[in-house]
Design an enzyme around this catalytic site. Structure first.
Site, PDB file in Angstrom:
ATOM      1  N   HIS A 175       0.850  -1.191   0.000  1.00 42.56           N
ATOM      2  CA  HIS A 175       0.000   0.000   0.000  1.00 42.56           C
ATOM      3  C   HIS A 175       0.882   1.235   0.000  1.00 42.56           C
ATOM      4  O   HIS A 175       1.939   1.252   0.610  1.00 42.56           O
ATOM      5  CB  HIS A 175      -0.903   0.027   1.241  1.00 42.56           C
ATOM      6  CG  HIS A 175      -2.069   0.945   1.088  1.00 42.56           C
ATOM      7  ND1 HIS A 175      -1.979   2.282   1.338  1.00 42.56           N
ATOM      8  CD2 HIS A 175      -3.337   0.712   0.668  1.00 42.56           C
ATOM      9  CE1 HIS A 175      -3.154   2.853   1.101  1.00 42.56           C
ATOM     10  NE2 HIS A 175      -3.986   1.925   0.692  1.00 42.56           N
TER      11      HIS A 175
ATOM     12  N   ASP B 198      -8.056  -4.984  -0.436  1.00 39.09           N
ATOM     13  CA  ASP B 198      -8.512  -5.823  -1.554  1.00 39.09           C
ATOM     14  C   ASP B 198      -8.202  -7.295  -1.375  1.00 39.09           C
ATOM     15  O   ASP B 198      -8.673  -8.128  -2.158  1.00 39.09           O
ATOM     16  CB  ASP B 198      -7.855  -5.333  -2.855  1.00 39.09           C
ATOM     17  CG  ASP B 198      -8.367  -3.949  -3.224  1.00 39.09           C
ATOM     18  OD1 ASP B 198      -7.550  -3.042  -3.400  1.00 39.09           O
ATOM     19  OD2 ASP B 198      -9.596  -3.792  -3.282  1.00 39.09           O
TER      20      ASP B 198
HETATM   21  C1  SDX Z   1      -6.064   0.266  -3.130  1.00 37.21           C
HETATM   22  O1  SDX Z   1      -4.158   4.650  -2.041  1.00 37.21           O
HETATM   23  C2  SDX Z   1      -5.177   4.108  -1.523  1.00 37.21           C
HETATM   24  O2  SDX Z   1      -5.644   4.537  -0.487  1.00 37.21           O
HETATM   25  C3  SDX Z   1      -5.758   2.942  -2.310  1.00 37.21           C
HETATM   26  C4  SDX Z   1      -6.818   2.108  -1.604  1.00 37.21           C
HETATM   27  C5  SDX Z   1      -8.098   2.906  -1.372  1.00 37.21           C
HETATM   28  O3  SDX Z   1      -8.850   2.567  -0.453  1.00 37.21           O
HETATM   29  O4  SDX Z   1      -8.389   3.809  -2.235  1.00 37.21           O
HETATM   30  O5  SDX Z   1      -6.346   1.644  -0.355  1.00 37.21           O
HETATM   31  C6  SDX Z   1      -7.226   0.903  -2.443  1.00 37.21           C
HETATM   32  O6  SDX Z   1      -5.770   0.612  -4.244  1.00 37.21           O
HETATM   33  C7  SDX Z   1      -5.238  -0.746  -2.370  1.00 37.21           C
HETATM   34  C8  SDX Z   1      -4.006  -1.259  -3.200  1.00 37.21           C
HETATM   35  C9  SDX Z   1      -4.500  -2.358  -4.165  1.00 37.21           C
HETATM   36  N1  SDX Z   1      -3.422  -2.752  -5.065  1.00 37.21           N
HETATM   37  C10 SDX Z   1      -2.817  -3.956  -5.008  1.00 37.21           C
HETATM   38  O7  SDX Z   1      -3.039  -4.795  -4.133  1.00 37.21           O
HETATM   39  C11 SDX Z   1      -1.804  -4.215  -6.140  1.00 37.21           C
HETATM   40  C12 SDX Z   1      -0.510  -4.797  -5.541  1.00 37.21           C
HETATM   41  N2  SDX Z   1       0.146  -3.704  -4.765  1.00 37.21           N
HETATM   42  C13 SDX Z   1       1.230  -2.982  -5.452  1.00 37.21           C
HETATM   43  O8  SDX Z   1       1.000  -2.778  -6.814  1.00 37.21           O
HETATM   44  C14 SDX Z   1       1.684  -1.765  -4.646  1.00 37.21           C
HETATM   45  O9  SDX Z   1       1.874  -2.192  -3.367  1.00 37.21           O
HETATM   46  C15 SDX Z   1       0.847  -0.500  -4.636  1.00 37.21           C
HETATM   47  C16 SDX Z   1       0.519  -0.027  -5.987  1.00 37.21           C
HETATM   48  C17 SDX Z   1      -0.414  -0.712  -3.852  1.00 37.21           C
HETATM   49  C18 SDX Z   1       1.663   0.580  -3.916  1.00 37.21           C
HETATM   50  O10 SDX Z   1       2.777   0.816  -4.698  1.00 37.21           O
HETATM   51  P1  SDX Z   1       3.844   1.964  -4.305  1.00 37.21           P
HETATM   52  O11 SDX Z   1       3.431   2.721  -3.111  1.00 37.21           O
HETATM   53  O12 SDX Z   1       4.149   2.746  -5.542  1.00 37.21           O
HETATM   54  O13 SDX Z   1       5.079   1.124  -3.848  1.00 37.21           O
HETATM   55  P2  SDX Z   1       6.215   0.633  -4.787  1.00 37.21           P
HETATM   56  O14 SDX Z   1       5.647   0.097  -6.063  1.00 37.21           O
HETATM   57  O15 SDX Z   1       7.231   1.725  -4.861  1.00 37.21           O
HETATM   58  O16 SDX Z   1       6.815  -0.625  -3.970  1.00 37.21           O
HETATM   59  C19 SDX Z   1       7.879  -0.481  -3.053  1.00 37.21           C
HETATM   60  C20 SDX Z   1       8.621  -1.814  -3.135  1.00 37.21           C
HETATM   61  C21 SDX Z   1       9.094  -2.154  -4.566  1.00 37.21           C
HETATM   62  O17 SDX Z   1      10.231  -3.002  -4.463  1.00 37.21           O
HETATM   63  P3  SDX Z   1      11.724  -2.321  -4.561  1.00 37.21           P
HETATM   64  O18 SDX Z   1      11.751  -1.523  -5.849  1.00 37.21           O
HETATM   65  O19 SDX Z   1      11.858  -1.452  -3.320  1.00 37.21           O
HETATM   66  O20 SDX Z   1      12.669  -3.507  -4.567  1.00 37.21           O
HETATM   67  O21 SDX Z   1       7.757  -2.895  -2.766  1.00 37.21           O
HETATM   68  C22 SDX Z   1       7.554  -3.770  -3.878  1.00 37.21           C
HETATM   69  C23 SDX Z   1       7.969  -3.001  -5.110  1.00 37.21           C
HETATM   70  O22 SDX Z   1       8.412  -3.887  -6.132  1.00 37.21           O
HETATM   71  N3  SDX Z   1       6.129  -4.121  -3.890  1.00 37.21           N
HETATM   72  C24 SDX Z   1       5.666  -5.341  -4.154  1.00 37.21           C
HETATM   73  C25 SDX Z   1       4.272  -5.238  -3.995  1.00 37.21           C
HETATM   74  N4  SDX Z   1       3.944  -3.976  -3.662  1.00 37.21           N
HETATM   75  C26 SDX Z   1       5.106  -3.288  -3.599  1.00 37.21           C
HETATM   76  N5  SDX Z   1       6.282  -6.495  -4.500  1.00 37.21           N
HETATM   77  C27 SDX Z   1       5.475  -7.574  -4.697  1.00 37.21           C
HETATM   78  N6  SDX Z   1       4.111  -7.569  -4.564  1.00 37.21           N
HETATM   79  C28 SDX Z   1       3.498  -6.407  -4.219  1.00 37.21           C
HETATM   80  N7  SDX Z   1       2.147  -6.388  -4.075  1.00 37.21           N
END
Ligand code: SDX
Length: 428
Positions: free
Chosen positions: A307, A364
Site C-alpha cells: 500500500h 482488496d
Molecule cells: C487500493 O491509495 C489508496 O488509499 C488505495 C486504496 C483505497 O482505499 O483507495 O487503499 C485501495 O488501491 C489498495 C491497493 C490495491 N493494489 C494492489 O493490491 C496491487 C498490488 N500492490 C502494489 O502494486 C503496490 O503495493 C501499490 C501499488 C499498492 C503501492 O505501490 P507503491 O506505493 O508505488 O510502492 P512501490 O511500487 O514503490 O513498492 C515499493 C517496493 C518495490 O520493491 P523495490 O523496488 O523497493 O525492490 O515494494 C515492492 C515493489 O516492487 N512491492 C511489491 C508489492 N507492492 C510493492 N512487491 C510484490 N508484490 C506487491 N504487491
C-alpha cells in the site's frame, strides 16, 4: 516544531511556512517556491511526498494502521453504523439524526429512477464489456439526462445532486451486472433499506420472490462502509482534479471510476481472486507465486499486498478478514480459496522481502472472497468497490469546490530535445 522550513538554492536561503494539521501531521507550504527562487519547482513521481490539499474528511496513519472518517474510527463505524449514516457523515460532516437519516433515505429513493433511455445505451454494450467500463460510461451519460450543473454554493442544489447520484448509481450497478447475465433490468423496492435494495436489484430472479439474507445484507453494508473513503488515493485525486476544472459531479465521478478500475488500485480485488484461482489450479503452489512476486524481472505483483500509505496492516483488511471467516461460516461456504489466501498471507508476513518492504494485506486481499461467497461475479468486484467509494468521492469533490481550490495543473521537469531546426523529409 519550527514554524518555517529553510531551503537553500543557488546559495540563497528561502523560508517556507510549516503547517501542522489537527493530527500533528507537518507540511511545508511551498506555494511561493517558483516565485522566490526564479522558477525552481519540485518533482515527486506518484506524489509520494506531496500533499494536494488540506482536508477535513478522512485521516489515516499508515504507520499505526489508523483510519477515521470525520474523526470516527473505522472500527466503530463498521461495527455500529450503517452505510447511509456513513455516507451522510462523509458528505455533510456529522452523523445524521434519525430524522435526517430517514429524510436522506427518502430523498434518495425519490430520485432513484433512471431515465428509461439509459437502457438504449446499456443495450449497445457487448456482453463481453467489462462492468467498470460500462459503469463509467453510464455515470457520465447521467449528465445528458440530468443536464443541470451543480451550484455548489447552494446547499439545496448540492443536496439534490447528492441524493440523485446516491439513488441512481445502485441502479446502474445492478443493471450493469444483469445486462451481462441476460436478466431483465428493473428496480428493487422503496420499502427496502438501501443495501437490501441493492441486493434485490442485483439478484432478484424474474420468476421468483427475492428473499433477503441478513448475513449478506450486513456483510455488504460493512464492506461498503470500509470502502467509503480513503483520503487522496488515485481515484479520489482523479475526481478532485477533474472537478477542479469545474466539470460536473457526474463527469468527475465517471473519471474516478476509470481510475479505480486499474489493477494497482481498485481493480486489485478482482486480480486477487484471479491470482488465488491460478494458485489453486497450480496445485496450491504459493511458493511459486511468492517467487514471481519477488522477481524483479517478473511484472507479477502479489495482488492485495502492499500500500502507498499503510506500512502496517490496513485496518480494513483486519476487519474484512474477520468478516470473511464469519460470512463463509454463516453461509456454510467452504471455499478452498480462503485457505489459500490465509496460507499466502502467513508466508508473506514471514518473508524477508515483504517484511523489509512493509508489505501487508490491503483492503482488496480478502474482500473478493466475501463478494464471491455472496454470489457476486468476479468482474463485478471493482464495481462493488465503486459503490462503496461513491460517498467519499462526492464528499471530496464537494469539499474541493466549497474550498474554491484552484484548477489542478502540476508542473514538470522537461528532459526532452533542446531547440533544433526543422528537417525536410528528404533530408531525414
Ligand atoms: C487500493 O491509495 C489508496 O488509499 C488505495 C486504496 C483505497 O482505499 O483507495 O487503499 C485501495 O488501491 C489498495 C491497493 C490495491 N493494489 C494492489 O493490491 C496491487 C498490488 N500492490 C502494489 O502494486 C503496490 O503495493 C501499490 C501499488 C499498492 C503501492 O505501490 P507503491 O506505493 O508505488 O510502492 P512501490 O511500487 O514503490 O513498492 C515499493 C517496493 C518495490 O520493491 P523495490 O523496488 O523497493 O525492490 O515494494 C515492492 C515493489 O516492487 N512491492 C511489491 C508489492 N507492492 C510493492 N512487491 C510484490 N508484490 C506487491 N504487491
Amino acid at each position: 516544531m519550527s514554524d518555517k522550513a529553510t531551503l537553500e538554492v543557488n546559495g540563497n536561503k528561502h523560508d517556507f511556512p510549516i503547517i501542522v494539521g489537527t493530527e500533528n501531521e507537518v507540511a511545508i507550504d511551498i506555494k511561493s517556491l517558483r516565485g522566490v527562487t526564479g522558477g525552481v519547482t519540485t518533482i515527486d513521481a506518484g506524489y509520494k511526498n506531496t500533499g494536494s490539499c488540506e482536508s477535513e474528511i478522512t485521516f489515516l496513519d499508515g504507520e499505526k494502521g489508523i483510519l477515521r472518517y470525520r474523526g470516527y474510527s473505522i472500527e466503530e463505524l463498521a461495527e455500529k453504523a450503517d452505510f447511509l449514516e456513513v455516507a451522510y457523515l462523509l458528505i455533510f460532516g456529522e452523523l445524521p439524526t434519525k430524522e435526517q437519516h430517514d429524510k436522506f433515505h427518502a430523498d434518495i429513493k425519490s430520485k432513484s429512477i433512471v431515465d428509461d433511455d439509459v437502457r438504449k445505451i446499456i443495450d449497445a454494450f457487448p456482453k463481453s464489456a467489462h462492468p467498470m467500463g460500462v459503469l463509467s460510461s453510464l455515470t457520465s451519460a447521467l449528465t445528458a439526462f440530468n443536464p443541470s450543473s451543480v451550484n455548489v454554493d447552494s446547499e439545496a442544489d448540492m443536496y439534490n445532486s447528492v441524493v440523485k447520484i446516491l439513488g441512481k448509481f445502485p441502479v446502474l450497478v445492478a443493471w450493469t451486472m444483469r445486462k451481462k447475465q441476460g436478466l431483465p433490468l428493473d428496480y428493487g423496492s422503496n420499502s427496502l433499506g438501501y443495501v437490501e435494495n441493492v441486493l434485490k436489484m442485483m439478484f432478484k430472479q424474474p420468476n421468483e420472490d427475492y428473499v433477503q439474507n441478513k448475513i449478506i445484507v450486513d456483510a455488504l453494508d460493512k464492506l461498503l462502509i470500509l470502502h467509503a473513503d480513503h483520503e487522496q488515493n488515485c481515484s479520489t485525486s482523479t475526481v478532485r482534479i477533474v472537478g477542479s476544472s469545474h466539470a460536473g459531479l457526474f463527469a468527475s465521478l465517471s473519471a474516478g471510476i476509470s481510475a479505480l478500475w486499474g489493477p494497482l488500485h481498485g481493480g486489485a480485488n478482482q486480480a486477487v481472486l484471479e491470482m488465488l484461482e491460478a494458485i489453486r489450479e497450480d496445485g496450491g503452489d504459493t511458493k511459486k507465486y511468492m517467487a514471481k512476486a519477488k522477481d524483479k524481472n517478473d511484472p507479477f505483483r502479489l495482488m492485495g499486498f502492499g500500500h502507498r500509505v499503510y506500512k502496517n496492516f490496513d485496518p480494513r483488511a483486519r476487519i474484512i478478514k474477520k468478516a470473511a471467516d464469519e460470512v463463509l461460516a454463516d453461509l456454510g461456504v467452504d471455499d478452498p480459496i480462503l485457505e489459500i489466501a490465509k496460507g499466502l498471507e502467513q508466508e508473506a508476513l514471514n518473508d524477508d522481502y515483504f517484511v523489509k518492504r512493509k508489505l501487508y494485506p490491503n483492503v482488496d486481499f480478502y474482500s473478493g472472497i466475501i463478494y464471491r461467497a455472496m454470489g457476486i461475479p468476479t468482474d463485478m468486484f471493482t464495481v462493488m468497490f465503486a459503490l462503496g467509494r461513491l460517498p467519499g468521492w462526492i464528499a471530496q469533490w464537494r469539499e474541493m469546490r466549497l474550498r474554491k481550490e484552484p484548477i489542478g495543473r502540476p508542473r514538470q521537469l522537461y528532459v526532452g530535445e533542446t531547440l533544433r531546426p526543422f528537417k525536410k523529409i528528404e533530408k531525414r
